[in-house]
Design an enzyme around this catalytic site. Structure first.
Site, mmCIF file in Angstrom:
data_model
loop_
_atom_site.group_PDB
_atom_site.id
_atom_site.type_symbol
_atom_site.label_atom_id
_atom_site.label_comp_id
_atom_site.label_asym_id
_atom_site.label_seq_id
_atom_site.Cartn_x
_atom_site.Cartn_y
_atom_site.Cartn_z
ATOM 1 N N HIS A 97 46.275 34.129 34.587
ATOM 2 C CA HIS A 97 46.303 33.916 36.035
ATOM 3 C C HIS A 97 46.982 32.581 36.343
ATOM 4 O O HIS A 97 46.435 31.513 36.090
ATOM 5 C CB HIS A 97 44.890 33.941 36.613
ATOM 6 N N ASN A 100 48.990 29.381 42.390
ATOM 7 C CA ASN A 100 50.109 29.250 43.335
ATOM 8 C C ASN A 100 50.080 27.914 44.064
ATOM 9 O O ASN A 100 49.009 27.400 44.321
ATOM 10 C CB ASN A 100 50.054 30.384 44.368
#
Length: 146
Positions: A97, A100
């Site tokens: 993961h 962002n």
């Protein structure tokens, strides 16, 4: 676009590669993807957070990648334990993961399960480190209910 340009300007410019405008006009679709992953030893999916879609992608991965390939998912909301069952070799599946915005954030969660093979975890961690990310190793718990 101004906001994107400003955000990218704050990041490590050496890691931000400009996109070729022709990419956006290139033919995409299943055949395009199959050609790119044929025989690959490491693949990372980043499709929308829909379990059925991820199952389709991972089933397709297994048809085309090397028998011992690492199969990674960028999922942030679906447990890796929900993705693994569609694979004939679930020990090859790992979560990666990326936070962002990816060009600015150095952190990556590498997510293992009780079924993830140790060498798959090592390879995923090494790949993330090689691209300049800081790895946090996490464990996805078994989920038995829907």
């Amino acid at each position: 676009m101004r906001g994107v340009d400003e955000t990218l300007a704050k990041g490590d410019g050496a890691r931000v590669q400009p996109l070729d405008p022709e990419q956006f006009h290139a033919p995409h679709g299943a055949d395009h993807v199959k050609d790119r992953i044929d025989g690959a030893d490491f693949v990372l999916e980043a499709v929308p957070e829909k379990l059925e879609l991820k199952h389709e992608v991972f089933a397709e991965f297994e048809k085309h990648v090397a028998a011992d390939a690492v199969l990674a998912s960028n999922t942030s909301g679906i447990p890796i334990t929900k993705i693994q069952p569609v694979c004939s070799n679930p020990e090859r599946v790992v979560g990666m993961h990326f936070f962002n915005p990816v060009p600015l954030m150095k952190l990556v969660e590498v997510i293992r399960t009780v079924r993830t093979a140790p060498d798959v975890l090592r390879e995923a961690t090494a790949w993330c480190t090689a691209v300049g990310k800081t790895v946090v190793s996490c464990r996805s718990e078994e989920h038995t209910s829907e």
